[in-house]
Design a protein around this motif. Structure first.
Motif, PDB file in Angstrom:
ATOM      1  N   MET A  73      -0.711  11.014  -7.255  1.00 47.60           N
ATOM      2  CA  MET A  73      -0.563  10.377  -5.950  1.00 47.60           C
ATOM      3  C   MET A  73      -0.115  11.419  -4.924  1.00 47.60           C
ATOM      4  N   ARG A  74      -0.796  11.448  -3.760  1.00 53.90           N
ATOM      5  CA  ARG A  74      -0.431  12.407  -2.721  1.00 53.90           C
ATOM      6  C   ARG A  74       0.813  11.915  -1.985  1.00 53.90           C
ATOM      7  N   VAL A  75       1.799  12.789  -1.866  1.00 53.17           N
ATOM      8  CA  VAL A  75       2.986  12.475  -1.053  1.00 53.17           C
ATOM      9  C   VAL A  75       3.293  13.699  -0.177  1.00 53.17           C
ATOM     10  N   ARG A  76       4.052  13.437   0.870  1.00 53.37           N
ATOM     11  CA  ARG A  76       4.552  14.569   1.642  1.00 53.37           C
ATOM     12  C   ARG A  76       5.909  14.974   1.078  1.00 53.37           C
ATOM     13  N   LEU A  77       6.244  16.248   1.184  1.00 53.30           N
ATOM     14  CA  LEU A  77       7.531  16.707   0.665  1.00 53.30           C
ATOM     15  C   LEU A  77       8.681  15.923   1.282  1.00 53.30           C
ATOM     16  N   ARG A  78       8.496  15.487   2.526  1.00 56.71           N
ATOM     17  CA  ARG A  78       9.537  14.695   3.192  1.00 56.71           C
ATOM     18  C   ARG A  78       9.918  13.447   2.391  1.00 56.71           C
ATOM     19  N   ASP A  79       8.967  12.930   1.601  1.00 55.61           N
ATOM     20  CA  ASP A  79       9.240  11.716   0.827  1.00 55.61           C
ATOM     21  C   ASP A  79      10.123  11.989  -0.394  1.00 55.61           C
ATOM     22  N   VAL A  80      10.188  13.244  -0.820  1.00 55.19           N
ATOM     23  CA  VAL A  80      10.866  13.530  -2.085  1.00 55.19           C
ATOM     24  C   VAL A  80      11.938  14.618  -1.996  1.00 55.19           C
ATOM     25  N   ALA A  81      12.096  15.226  -0.805  1.00 55.03           N
ATOM     26  CA  ALA A  81      13.015  16.363  -0.723  1.00 55.03           C
ATOM     27  C   ALA A  81      13.629  16.475   0.669  1.00 55.03           C
ATOM     28  N   HIS A  82      14.705  17.259   0.750  1.00 56.93           N
ATOM     29  CA  HIS A  82      15.250  17.632   2.053  1.00 56.93           C
ATOM     30  C   HIS A  82      15.297  19.150   2.140  1.00 56.93           C
ATOM     31  N   ALA A  83      15.477  19.667   3.354  1.00 54.64           N
ATOM     32  CA  ALA A  83      15.301  21.105   3.561  1.00 54.64           C
ATOM     33  C   ALA A  83      16.184  21.592   4.696  1.00 54.64           C
ATOM     34  N   ARG A  84      16.499  22.884   4.672  1.00 53.62           N
ATOM     35  CA  ARG A  84      17.244  23.530   5.765  1.00 53.62           C
ATOM     36  C   ARG A  84      16.725  24.955   5.923  1.00 53.62           C
ATOM     37  N   ALA A  85      16.522  25.369   7.153  1.00 54.13           N
ATOM     38  CA  ALA A  85      15.997  26.708   7.428  1.00 54.13           C
ATOM     39  C   ALA A  85      17.031  27.568   8.123  1.00 54.13           C
ATOM     40  N   GLY A  86      16.993  28.860   7.834  1.00 58.62           N
ATOM     41  CA  GLY A  86      17.864  29.820   8.492  1.00 58.62           C
ATOM     42  C   GLY A  86      17.139  31.141   8.667  1.00 58.62           C
ATOM     43  N   ASP A  87      17.826  32.117   9.232  1.00 57.93           N
ATOM     44  CA  ASP A  87      17.177  33.385   9.538  1.00 57.93           C
ATOM     45  C   ASP A  87      18.083  34.561   9.204  1.00 57.93           C
ATOM     46  N   LYS A  88      17.460  35.668   8.866  1.00 59.13           N
ATOM     47  CA  LYS A  88      18.132  36.974   8.770  1.00 59.13           C
ATOM     48  C   LYS A  88      17.118  37.985   9.277  1.00 59.13           C
ATOM     49  N   GLY A  89      17.333  38.508  10.458  1.00 57.44           N
ATOM     50  CA  GLY A  89      16.365  39.432  11.024  1.00 57.44           C
ATOM     51  C   GLY A  89      15.003  38.767  11.158  1.00 57.44           C
ATOM     52  N   ASP A  90      13.976  39.407  10.595  1.00 54.46           N
ATOM     53  CA  ASP A  90      12.620  38.858  10.693  1.00 54.46           C
ATOM     54  C   ASP A  90      12.272  38.027   9.456  1.00 54.46           C
ATOM     55  N   THR A  91      13.298  37.695   8.664  1.00 58.39           N
ATOM     56  CA  THR A  91      13.095  36.916   7.441  1.00 58.39           C
ATOM     57  C   THR A  91      13.553  35.479   7.654  1.00 58.39           C
ATOM     58  N   SER A  92      12.682  34.548   7.307  1.00 58.79           N
ATOM     59  CA  SER A  92      13.015  33.130   7.378  1.00 58.79           C
ATOM     60  C   SER A  92      13.348  32.637   5.975  1.00 58.79           C
ATOM     61  N   THR A  93      14.467  31.919   5.833  1.00 61.88           N
ATOM     62  CA  THR A  93      14.781  31.336   4.538  1.00 61.88           C
ATOM     63  C   THR A  93      14.767  29.814   4.684  1.00 61.88           C
ATOM     64  N   VAL A  94      14.050  29.155   3.789  1.00 61.28           N
ATOM     65  CA  VAL A  94      13.964  27.699   3.839  1.00 61.28           C
ATOM     66  C   VAL A  94      14.268  27.155   2.446  1.00 61.28           C
ATOM     67  N   SER A  95      15.299  26.317   2.363  1.00 61.39           N
ATOM     68  CA  SER A  95      15.605  25.689   1.085  1.00 61.39           C
ATOM     69  C   SER A  95      14.853  24.367   0.982  1.00 61.39           C
ATOM     70  N   LEU A  96      14.546  23.981  -0.228  1.00 62.53           N
ATOM     71  CA  LEU A  96      13.897  22.693  -0.492  1.00 62.53           C
ATOM     72  C   LEU A  96      14.653  22.064  -1.656  1.00 62.53           C
ATOM     73  N   VAL A  97      15.239  20.891  -1.419  1.00 62.40           N
ATOM     74  CA  VAL A  97      16.110  20.278  -2.421  1.00 62.40           C
ATOM     75  C   VAL A  97      15.564  18.892  -2.758  1.00 62.40           C
TER      76      VAL A  97
END
Lengths: 105, 442
Positions: A1-25
C-alpha cells in the motif's frame, strides 16, 4: 500500500555549513524495519533532486526507530551564502515527509 | 542529583520561560546557549564598529531578569553570550550585579577562542576549498570552539556567572556536570553522557514540544507558554529530561529523539571539543508524563583538532518580492520573474548568481508534481548575489518597477539589501589554543 512518510514518521531538519541533516523517526517503532528498506539514501537523493548535489549518507539508530540523513552540498553554499528563502533548509523535514513509500501488508 | 535548566536555545528565544526556571526551577545551573555558527562573525563585525559591543545584545536583559533569583537560590549561570566580547559581557554582568545589590558576586570570563592571529594563511576552508590568504582582508574573524575545561576552572574559582564566547553548545552542560560531579577531563564515557544531556537541552524548547507540532497529527498543548527544559542529572551520566509543572509543551520520547539527532551527523561520532560522543546506545524511556529518562550515551577521546569558524565578507544579497492573486497568478509571477531576469542580465558580471522563486509554489522544495492545482495566490521572489551594495539595491528596484511595467495585478512589492557575512570552517591543533579564565567580584 502506498503511503506518504508523513503518515508513518516525523522529521526535523538542521544545518551545518553546506550540509543538511534530516532525521526521520517512525511514529510506531514497529514500522522501522520496512522504512529502512524503503527510505534508502539513493531514494532520498532522488526525492530531493537538484536541491541536493550529494552524496547522501544514512545513519541508523534502530532502537529509537530513527534514521538520520546527512546530505552534502545541499544548502546552496551554506546558510550565510544561500539565496534560498529558507537558507537553513529547515523545511526539508516536511519535504522528506512528502515522499511516497510502499508499506508492506 | 543536579538540576540543569536551559534558558535560551538561541539568542532571540523568549525570556519569560527562563525567568520561570530561575524563580521556580530549584536549579543548580541555568544555561543560556545563545550563539549560532554565524553569530560570532556578525558579533565580531559589530565589535569592529564599536569596541564595547560584540556580546549578545540580549545579555543585559537576560541577566537583569534572572540574576536576582539565581543568586538567591544558589543557581549558577553559564552562557556563551559573550560572543565576540566576553570581557565586555562580563563587565556588563558586574555592573548589573552591583545595581541589584549583589555585591561580591563572582563573575568568570573565558577568552582565548579568538584565534585569527594563530591561523596559517594556507589554512583551507572546508566548505569552499578557499585558503585564508585568498580571502585577504575580507576575513573578519576566526574563533575556535572551546570545550568545558575553562568554564570548569571558573566554577572552581567560585564564579556564580560564567561568560564565554565560542564554546561548543553542549559544553555548557558538560562544564556544569564536570564541576558538580568531579568528572575528569578524560572520563570519556561520562563526558559523552554529559554531551548528550547538553545536546538535548541546548536548543531550549526544541526538546519540550517546540518545533514539533503538526496540528491534528502531532498536537502540542500550550505552545505559547512552553516550558524550557530541565535535566535532572545523576553522577553516572544518566538524566531525566523534563520541564516545570504547569508550563506548556510536552516532553516525550518523540520530542527527545528529534532533538537528539538534530544537526549531529553521525550519531556514533558527534565531535565536540570535550569528547567524541557516541549516541548509538542511547535509550529514551517515557517514565512519566513530561519525563523522559536518557541512558546509554558514551564517548571516546576528544578529537585532536578544534573546529574553527571563520567569518568573511562575501558580497551582498539583493532581494525583491511582489504578490499576484487570482486565476493566472502563477503565469503572471513567472512572467514577472522572466522580465526581471532579462533586466538583471544587462548588469553583467556584477551579478554573480540569481535565484527566482514563486513563494506558495516552489520556494521551499522542488517544483510540485504535475497536475498540482494552481494556488489562489503566489509571491514572486528574486534574490541575487552581487559584488556591491549599489548593485544589490538595483535588484530590488527592478522588482519594484514591476508596479508599472510588469504583468497586471502585482501588489505588495518589497525589497531588501544585506551584506553577506559568510562563515566557513577550518581546523587547528588543540595544543595551539590557550583559553584564559579571569574571575572578578561585583
Amino acid at each position: 500500500m502506498r503511503v506518504r512518510l508523513r503518515d508513518v514518521a516525523h522529521a526535523r531538519a538542521g544545518d551545518k555549513g553546506d550540509t543538511s541533516t534530516v532525521s526521520l523517526v517512525a511514529l510506531d517503532r514497529g514500522d522501522y524495519d520496512w522504512l529502512c528498506l524503503e527510505v534508502t539514501p539513493t531514494r532520498v537523493q532522488d526525492h530531493f533532486g537538484a536541491m541536493v548535489s550529494g552524496p547522501v549518507v544514512r545513519h541508523e539508530v534502530a532502537h529509537l526507530g530513527a534514521l538520520n540523513f546527512v546530505m552534502h552540498r545541499a544548502l546552496g553554499g551554506g546558510v550565510t551564502r544561500s539565496l534560498a528563502i529558507d537558507p537553513h533548509g529547515k523545511a526539508r523535514s516536511s519535504w522528506l515527509l512528502e515522499m511516497e513509500v510502499e508499506r508492506p501488508g | 542529583m543536579v538540576r540543569i535548566g536551559e534558558g535560551a536555545g538561541y539568542s532571540g528565544a523568549w525570556l519569560d520561560p527562563a525567568v520561570a526556571l530561575a524563580r521556580d526551577g530549584r536549579l543548580d545551573y541555568l544555561l543560556f546557549e545563545c550563539l549560532a555558527e554565524r553569530t560570532i562573525a556578525l558579533a565580531q563585525a559589530a565589535r569592529r564598529g564599536d569596541a564595547t559591543a560584540g556580546f549578545d545584545p540580549y545579555l543585559g536583559a537576560r541577566m537583569e531578569a534572572v540574576l536576582g533569583a539565581c543568586a538567591a537560590g544558589g543557581t549558577r549561570i553559564l552562557t556563551n553570550a559573550g560572543a565576540a566580547n566576553p570581557a565586555g559581557g562580563g563587565d556588563l554582568v558586574v555592573t548589573i550585579a552591583r545595581r541589584l545589590g549583589l555585591h561580591g558576586l563572582r563573575v568568570g570570563v573565558v577568552t582565548g577562542d579568538d584565534v585569527l592571529h594563530l591561523l596559517d594563511p594556507a589554512s583551507v576552508l572546508d566548505e569552499t576549498g578557499e585558503t585564508l590568504a585568498s580571502l585577504g582582508d575580507r576575513v573578519i574573524s576566526a574563533n575556535a570552539y572551546l570545550g568545558a575545561t575553562p568554564m570548569v576552572e571558573a566554577l572552581a574559582d567560585g564564579a556564580a556567572v560564567v561568560i564565554a564566547g565560542r564554546v561548543a553548545d553542549p559544553s555548557l552542560a558538560v562544564a556544569a556536570l564536570r564541576h558538580a560531579f568531579g568528572w575528569g577531563a578524560t572520563d570519556w564515557a561520562r563526558l559523552g553522557a554529559g554531551t548528550a544531556v547538553g545536546h538535548l537541552t541546548e536548543c531550549g524548547p526544541q526538546v519540550t514540544g517546540g518545533y514539533f507540532a503538526d496540528p491534528g497529527r502531532l498536537d502540542v498543548p500550550g505552545l505559547a507558554r512552553v516550558g524550557y527544559p530541565v535535566a535532572e542529572c545523576e553522577a553516572d551520566g544518566t538524566a531525566v529530561i523534563t520541564k516545570l509543572p504547569g508550563t506548556g509543551g510536552t516532553v516525550t520520547r518523540a520530542t527527545c529523539t528529534e532533538q537528539l539527532l538534530y544537526e549531529i551527523g553521525d550519531p556514533g561520532a558527534y565531535l565536540t571539543p570535550d569528547v567524541t560522543a557516541d549516541f548509538r546506545g542511547i535509550d529514551l524511556v517515557q517514565e512519566a508524563p513530561d519525563r523522559v529518562r536518557v541512558t546509554g550515551a558514551t564517548g571516546r577521546p576528544a578529537p585532536a583538532s578544534l573546529k574553527v569558524v571563520v567569518g568573511y565578507r562575501d558580497g551582498f544579497i539583493g532581494d525583491g518580492q511582489v504578490s499576484y492573486g487570482g486565476a493566472g497568478c502563477l503565469a503572471r509571477a513567472r512572467l514577472a520573474g522572466d522580465v526581471v531576469r532579462e533586466r538583471l542580465a544587462s548588469l553583467g558580471r556584477a551579478v554573480r548568481e540569481v535565484r527566482i522563486d514563486v513563494i506558495g509554489w516552489d520556494s521551499l522544495g522542488g517544483a510540485p508534481p504535475a497536475g498540482t492545482p494552481e494556488p489562489p495566490e503566489v509571491r514572486l521572489r528574486v534574490a541575487a548575489r552581487v559584488d556591491t551594495r549599489q548593485v544589490a539595491d538595483a535588484v530590488g528596484r527592478e522588482v519594484e518597477a514591476l508596479w508599472v511595467a510588469g504583468p497586471y495585478g502585482g501588489g505588495g512589492a518589497t525589497r531588501s539589501v544585506r551584506e553577506v557575512i559568510a562563515v566557513g570552517s577550518t581546523f587547528l591543533d588543540r595544543t595551539r589554543v590557550a583559553p584564559v579564565v579571569t574571575v572578578r567580584e561585583a
